[in-house]
Enzyme design. Structure first.
Site, PDB file in Angstrom:
ATOM      1  N   GLN A 259      -4.288  -5.254   6.636  1.00 25.55           N
ATOM      2  CA  GLN A 259      -5.189  -5.922   6.511  1.00 25.55           C
ATOM      3  C   GLN A 259      -5.414  -7.182   6.642  1.00 25.55           C
ATOM      4  OE1 GLN A 259      -7.805  -5.727   4.346  1.00 25.55           O
ATOM      5  NE2 GLN A 259      -6.692  -3.202   3.534  1.00 25.55           N
TER       6      GLN A 259
ATOM      7  N   LYS B  61      -9.745  -0.723  10.762  1.00 24.92           N
ATOM      8  CA  LYS B  61     -10.681  -1.669   9.427  1.00 24.92           C
ATOM      9  C   LYS B  61     -10.756  -3.392  10.244  1.00 24.92           C
ATOM     10  CE  LYS B  61      -7.149  -0.280   6.314  1.00 24.92           C
ATOM     11  NZ  LYS B  61      -7.986   0.779   4.938  1.00 24.92           N
TER      12      LYS B  61
ATOM     13  N   CYS C  72      -4.330   2.576  -4.046  1.00 21.56           N
ATOM     14  CA  CYS C  72      -3.692   2.910  -3.004  1.00 21.56           C
ATOM     15  C   CYS C  72      -2.392   1.310  -3.718  1.00 21.56           C
ATOM     16  CB  CYS C  72      -3.877   3.011  -1.757  1.00 21.56           C
ATOM     17  SG  CYS C  72      -4.652   4.155  -1.402  1.00 21.56           S
TER      18      CYS C  72
ATOM     19  N   HIS D  56       0.929  -1.224  -0.226  1.00 21.22           N
ATOM     20  CA  HIS D  56      -0.281   0.085  -0.032  1.00 21.22           C
ATOM     21  C   HIS D  56       0.770   1.512  -0.199  1.00 21.22           C
ATOM     22  CE1 HIS D  56      -2.698   3.019   1.629  1.00 21.22           C
ATOM     23  NE2 HIS D  56      -3.978   2.263   0.791  1.00 21.22           N
TER      24      HIS D  56
ATOM     25  N   ASP E 216       2.958  -4.400   7.731  1.00 14.47           N
ATOM     26  CA  ASP E 216       1.980  -3.322   7.548  1.00 14.47           C
ATOM     27  C   ASP E 216       1.091  -4.973   7.595  1.00 14.47           C
ATOM     28  OD1 ASP E 216      -0.362  -2.244   6.938  1.00 14.47           O
ATOM     29  OD2 ASP E 216       0.066  -1.848   4.988  1.00 14.47           O
TER      30      ASP E 216
END
Length: 412
Positions: A204, A227, A367, A124, A201
């Protein structure tokens, strides 16, 4: 699980979300962008303002102490979720801010001309742009680790890419475009063996799977509350304590200091060193409610439901003429995310046509423009799932998508 049991489970989850009651026709499949909020999260954030509203850390009166206690209780909830220590959790606005903090503070600390930062191509922009800027500031070189055309990065690829010049490897745990789950534990072992730090990251992954930062042995991991059924405007950064202690502050102001003189300052211990100004205490309390809600459901249930939904969606969409799935063609290798192209129809048109049937999906570059360029496309349509979605919603998506080309005037 029988069909009747699954439908009963569906109904139990759906009734906990006020937005679905407000819009019963809505099929919300944009969960990778943000999830809907259960009543318990909405009520928890409101309750903070109704019962405990004071500025944490700044008063010795009872109400301020209540506010501080709730804020630190939320930090402990995040630490427990990630299997971390409480003083290794820094509250931020979102994963983007967390990654900016690392890239600026850690980047300035460890990067020098001649050093290299390795970034996976599937990142991202939040875990890519920050390292572009860090390289420019420090004179380091930014290198990319490309994925295969079916969207995979393997441990062997990381082994070959990390050199003695590589100081930081930035990589997502689950791709927000491909749904591919990277083997972060193996990547971390390779990095540490070669003297490299790893920044993950988790935007997700943390909402969808059990994440144990100690077992993974990552140096840093970032995620966003919104999220994972939490409020917008609150996120967190995990960092190993010895690294956080060595890093300079990212922001300066109130409550991140012990003492200030005309000549300088002594900063507060971690994690408060990185939390300048008035904190988002209500957001932290809302995030704590979201964490408790997810843990009550159980990540085994969440993973089971989302795997069933995603794999069913991949199989149904692959059977539609003119629809092409990005990434792996193995349904089990998509984690809550299915990104696709429709022959001769722009992704924005696909999303608009689906919206006519009250189906909300994302269209564009997500993104992740360098990744799409690597995969020889510029935009796609993405359906992303949460455990509150249903098989019937997947059927509706497939049925609507099967009509997209006809509605655009194409005849197969």
């Amino acid at each position: 699980m029988t069909t009747e049991e699954r439908k009963a489970e569906d109904a139990r989850f759906r009734q906990e979300y006020p937005l679905f009651a407000q819009y019963p026709e809505l099929i919300y499949l944009d969960n990778a962008a943000t999830t809907q909020k259960p009543s318990c999260v909405i009520q928890a954030e409101a309750a903070f303002y109704e019962k405990y509203n004071a500025n944490p850390f700044r008063g010795v009166y009872e109400l301020a102490e209540f506010a501080t206690e709730h804020y630190e209780e939320a930090r402990a909830a995040v630490a427990e979720l990630l299997h971390a220590n409480t003083d290794e959790i820094v509250f931020t606005r979102n994963a983007s801010e967390s990654l900016n903090l690392i890239a600026y503070s850690l980047g300035n600390l460890v990067l020098r001309p001649g050093d290299e930062v390795l970034v996976s191509i599937m990142e991202h922009h939040s875990n890519l742009l920050v390292w572009q800027q860090a390289a420019k500031r420090t004179g380091a070189t930014l290198r990319y680790l490309d994925c295969t055309q079916d969207g995979k990065i393997t441990a062997e690829m990381v082994e070959a890419a990390v050199t003695d010049k590589t100081k930081i490897f930035a990589v997502t745990q689950i791709s927000n475009v491909l749904g591919w789950k990277n083997d972060i534990k193996s990547f971390a072992e390779i990095c540490h063996r070669k003297g490299c730090l790893i920044v993950a990251d988790g935007a997700q992954s943390v909402p969808h799977i059990e994440v144990d930062v100690k077992a993974l042995d990552v140096d840093f991991l970032a995620f966003s509350g919104h999220k994972m059924m939490g409020p917008m405007g609150i996120g967190a950064l995990y960092g190993k304590k010895e690294l956080l202690e060595s890093m300079p502050p990212f922001l300066f102001g109130g409550e991140m200091i012990d003492t200030v003189t005309r000549e300088g300052a002594v900063y507060a211990p971690v994690p408060h060193k990185f939390e300048a100004g008035t904190v988002n205490a209500a957001g932290a309390v809302g995030l704590m409610a979201a964490i408790r809600y997810l843990k009550e459901i159980g990540f085994d249930t969440i993973e089971r439901r989302e795997a069933e939904l995603t794999q069913y969606a991949v199989k149904r969409l692959m059977a539609i003429p003119g629809v092409h799935i990005l990434g792996s063609q193995d349904p089990s290798e998509h984690h809550s995310i299915v990104t696709f192209l429709v022959d001769n129809v722009h992704p924005h048109d696909v999303a608009s046509i689906l919206d006519m049937d009250h189906i909300a999906v994302r269209a564009g570059h997500h993104c992740a423009q360098p990744l799409l360029q690597h995969l020889n496309t510029s935009a796609t349509t993405r359906a992303s799932f949460a455990f509150y979605n249903t098989m019937e919603e997947v059927d509706a998506l497939a049925e609507s998508l099967a009509q997209v080309r006809r509605r655009m005037g194409y005849v197969d």
